[in-house]
Scaffold this motif. Structure first.
Motif, short mmCIF file in Angstrom:
data_model
loop_
_atom_site.label_atom_id
_atom_site.label_comp_id
_atom_site.label_asym_id
_atom_site.label_seq_id
_atom_site.Cartn_x
_atom_site.Cartn_y
_atom_site.Cartn_z
N VAL A 89 0.85 -1.19 0.00
CA VAL A 89 0.00 0.00 0.00
C VAL A 89 0.89 1.24 0.00
N TYR A 90 0.61 2.16 -0.91
CA TYR A 90 1.35 3.42 -0.95
C TYR A 90 0.39 4.55 -0.65
N ARG A 91 0.88 5.54 0.08
CA ARG A 91 0.06 6.73 0.27
C ARG A 91 0.87 7.96 -0.08
N ARG A 92 0.21 8.91 -0.70
CA ARG A 92 0.86 10.18 -1.02
C ARG A 92 0.58 11.19 0.09
N MET A 93 1.33 12.26 0.07
CA MET A 93 1.17 13.27 1.10
C MET A 93 -0.24 13.84 1.11
N GLN A 94 -0.87 13.93 -0.04
CA GLN A 94 -2.22 14.50 -0.12
C GLN A 94 -3.23 13.67 0.63
N ASP A 101 4.69 7.32 -0.60
CA ASP A 101 4.98 7.33 -2.02
C ASP A 101 6.21 8.18 -2.35
N GLU A 102 6.36 9.31 -1.63
CA GLU A 102 7.40 10.25 -2.05
C GLU A 102 8.77 9.92 -1.48
N LYS A 131 -4.90 7.64 -1.47
CA LYS A 131 -4.33 6.30 -1.36
C LYS A 131 -3.93 5.83 -2.75
N LEU A 132 -2.69 5.45 -2.90
CA LEU A 132 -2.22 4.97 -4.19
C LEU A 132 -1.74 3.54 -4.02
N ALA A 140 2.03 19.71 -0.84
CA ALA A 140 1.16 18.64 -0.40
C ALA A 140 -0.31 19.02 -0.58
N LYS A 186 3.54 2.55 2.72
CA LYS A 186 4.82 3.09 2.33
C LYS A 186 4.56 4.47 1.75
#
Lengths: 233, 514
Positions: free
Chosen positions: A221-226, B202-203, A229-230, B465, B200
């Motif tokens: 599972v990846y999450r971006r700062m925004q 992403d950045e 959920k990616l 962000a 995890k």
């Protein structure tokens, strides 16, 4: 119909079911952090094993048993050709077996929680309350099925409690149906409804978090700062 | 190419003195709380030993990491359905007693004891129950080989060394192994979490637990082969090393690195290709995993990579940081840093420079005094068996360890020649396949170890962000009138009309036109 009946089989059920629904919404929005299974396996494993396994698997079967006996009308079984005898055979043997597993499991869990000091000391009052209440509900339910119905009791819950409960759910309650139920059934209903009422405020909320979505999820599972959920891979 | 930046750490074990400063400062910063007292997100183990928790490397027992099943990568503890079926009782949990039962002391008796013939004693009290307890195991119980004559053989890294090693005084060996979460590229804890609470970033690749999403299913603890996801017994939630992300985001090193008195830790970023991770983690031969991991890393000096990184949204300061990254230098350019247990197929991102050790016999006075020609044979006579290091860092491949140790010895020999004004032995350089320039850089990074070279940490671009303009005036006192009167968008409605897209749509100049 006495005021007493009206309270116990009309007002009280709606009170508890309202608490159940509104309570969940409230808890989820105010205490997401506390919303968990509160596993104590990390502190004690060996006694948890059979207690937890028997209880959880048992209660799953018990749940489906209640769907079959209470939510599905008796007429449905007659329509598809399941006779009274066949139904009762299933209810007593399968229901009985699930009941034994659940009851033994719950008592093992209660015993563990009260005797293992590191579990007892780190328990909240509501953890005990849930276990005690569950034990009462399960044992009365079990004695109703096996002790009363199976030994030839004349009271048919499929013609009384079933329609009454469906009436509650469909807002067409008929209190008369349950006023003459044996005391065992009445205690079972009363304690189960109480359990529904406190449910949202206890660890039982973890039931709604059964992570079925895991079966179709990407492993990583990846999450971006925004906060979006990616998932990749 | 799906380019991602990832923070990594290298620890130079040759410089670790086992002082535990990293553990203590980490503990003071992060785990000094009820329910977390037993957690050491950073701990320093003496190897050989069974470690913390006991026998964490024994995956037959602990069931951590990934395995290849019919050519497919799968969690060792079982796949998704298996987890859901075991959700009521996970048979593979590592219970708290395998870490240790946390305790404090009954300090009050020291102050309140009446006058007695003997000094009052502060007895240990369990922090789980408050009862008096006997201490039979604790954090770092095996410090400096304590008890190794009993525990040593239970160290899984000892396989293949039974003949060679004796756990007797003056005949044994030891090294320190500081450990934190590996922030793996292929993290099995993330894969094990049924709720999707561990993720995890992403950045920057940092692996974190969302405390509000954790539902106490406890599979992450089993999934992590390094046993670096902990269970808070008070809150019933998983917790783990955060790579000190609040510090990292503003360009500061983690607290364990900042306070390391040996200055042995390095932090930087690397670029890797996400599309190739699964393939790299699935190579058949475990000994190929180290090379496969190296091949994942992209050369930050390659103009194509730079272009891809820009396209993926990485700012120039991040690309520059990747080019100056000590992690890339130590792992890829100098090839002296190695991953911890690559055979777990996790693609870990905390790497180690293996330690040199005294030479056992026949060569006299240590590494530095040896004649250059005798260096290479001496490697195999070092006190720490090559096989032991290989079991830790290269899935048993002793050749890689030999090559790293040779480089470290040659670097010393080379610098010794330089300092003494002698002609360096070019033949040695050729044999380790290194130029004078890289050797010099290796020396600078290891021996001079400037703060700015050890830590090349680009600040996080929090300003991207969210639309900061939109947030203006939405936070502040929530009593009296608050700030909502002057807020740009008090109801947090559709952000379109506050964004560049809208401005462009009505004919304004946007950043694309510049």
């Amino acid at each position: 119909m006495s005021t007493y009946d009206q309270f116990f089989w009309l007002i009280y059920p709606y009170l508890m079911l309202t608490l159940f629904v509104v309570g969940h919404i409230y808890r989820y929005n105010t205490d997401t952090f506390g919303w968990s299974a509160k596993s104590s396996e990390f502190l004690e494993m060996s006694r948890l094993r059979w207690g937890s396994l028997l209880f959880h698997w048992g209660i799953i079967f018990v749940f489906f048993g209640h769907v079959a006996g209470i939510l599905v009308p008796k007429g449905f079984y007659e329509a598809v050709g399941i006779t009274e005898e066949m139904y009762h055979f299933g209810a007593v043997w399968f229901g009985g077996a699930a009941g034994v597993a659940t009851a033994v499991g719950a008592l093992l869990l209660l015993y563990r929680r009260s005797t293992v000091s590191r579990i007892r000391i780190n328990s909240q009052k509501r953890d005990f309350l849930v276990l005690i209440l569950l034990s009462v509900v399960i044992i009365t339910g079990f004695t109703n099925t096996v002790g009363y119905t199976a030994s030839g009791g004349a009271f048919d819950y499929r013609e009384t409690i079933g329609p009454w409960f469906r009436g509650i759910l469909t807002f067409t309650p008929d209190v008369e149906l349950v006023t003459s139920a044996p005391i065992g059934f009445q205690i079972h209903i009363f304690s189960a409804l109480f359990l529904f009422g406190i449910w949202p405020f206890t660890r039982l909320v973890h039931m709604w978090s059964l992570p079925l979505e895991y079966l179709n999820r990407n492993y990583i599972v990846y999450r971006r700062m925004q906060g979006k959920k990616l998932t990749n891979r | 190419m799906n380019i991602k930046a990832q923070f990594g750490m290298v620890m130079n074990l040759d410089k670790c003195i086992g002082c535990h400063t990293c553990s203590v400062t980490c503990n003071n910063t992060w785990t000094n709380r009820p329910g977390a007292e037993y957690m050491w997100w950073n701990n320093v183990e003496t190897k050989p030993g069974i470690g913390y928790p006991k026998e964490w490397e024994n995956q037959d027992e602990r069931k951590g990491g990934w395995v290849l099943k019919d050519g497919e990568l799968e969690l060792r503890a079982g796949k998704r359905t298996n987890k859901l079926l075991n959700i009521f009782y996970n048979p593979d949990v590592t219970p708290i007693d395998d870490y240790y039962e946390p305790w404090t002391y009954d300090y009050e008796t020291l102050i309140e004891s009446p006058e007695k013939q003997h000094q009052p004693v502060a007895r240990p009290k369990s922090q789980l129950t408050g009862d008096y307890m006997e201490i039979e195991w604790g954090p770092n119980w095996e410090d400096d080989l304590a008890g190794v004559h009993e525990t040593g053989w239970r160290d899984p890294n000892m396989r293949g060394l039974e003949e060679e090693v004796k756990f007797q005084f003056e005949q044994t060996f030891m090294m320190y192994l500081p450990r934190i979460c590996e922030h793996c590229i292929n993290p099995p804890c993330v894969a094990s979490c049924p709720s999707g609470a561990i993720y995890k970033r992403d950045e920057d690749g940092i692996v974190l637990v969302d405390q509000d999403a954790c539902r106490s299913w406890r599979f992450c603890m089993t999934g992590c082969p390094y046993k670096k996801v902990y269970f808070n017994w008070r809150t019933h939630k998983a917790e783990k090393c955060t790579f000190c992300f609040p510090r990292i985001e503003v360009g500061q090193p983690t607290i364990c690195s900042e306070t390391c008195v040996g200055r042995l830790r390095y932090i930087g970023i690397v670029f890797y290709d996400l599309d190739k991770v699964e393939e790299a983690a699935s190579v058949t031969d475990e000994k190929d995993l180290y090379q496969a991991h190296l091949d994942l890393f992209l050369d930050p000096h390659d103009p194509k990579v730079v272009e891809e990184a820009r396209k993926a949204g990485y700012a120039d300061d991040w690309i520059e940081a990747a080019q100056r990254s000590p992690i890339y230098k130590l792992a890829v350019e100098q090839k002296i840093a190695l991953p911890l247990h690559p055979e777990y197929r996790t693609m870990p991102m905390v790497w180690y420079v293996p330690p040199l050790s005294p030479i056992m016999d026949s060569f006299g006075n240590g590494v530095d005094g040896i004649h250059p020609q005798m260096i290479f044979p001496a490697i195999d006579d070092m006190r720490i068996p090559i096989q032991y290091l290989a079991n830790l860092f290269t899935a048993g491949d002793t050749e890689v360890i030999r090559s790293v140790l040779k480089k470290m010895v040659v670097m010393r020999s080379y610098m010794r020649s330089v300092q003494l004004g002698r002609q360096p032995d070019q033949n040695l350089l050729k044999q380790i396949d290194m130029t004078e320039e890289t050797l010099r850089e290796m020396y600078e990074l290891a021996a001079i170890a400037k703060y700015s070279d050890r830590y090349v940490i680009p600040s996080s671009h929090r300003e991207h962000a969210d639309n900061m303009f939109l947030g203006q005036g939405t936070a502040g006192y929530d009593f009296m009138e608050g700030c909502s009167d002057c807020a740009v968008n008090p109801n947090m409605t559709d952000s379109y009309q506050f964004g560049e897209a809208y401005w462009g749509d009505i004919g304004g100049r946007t950043s694309n036109d510049l």
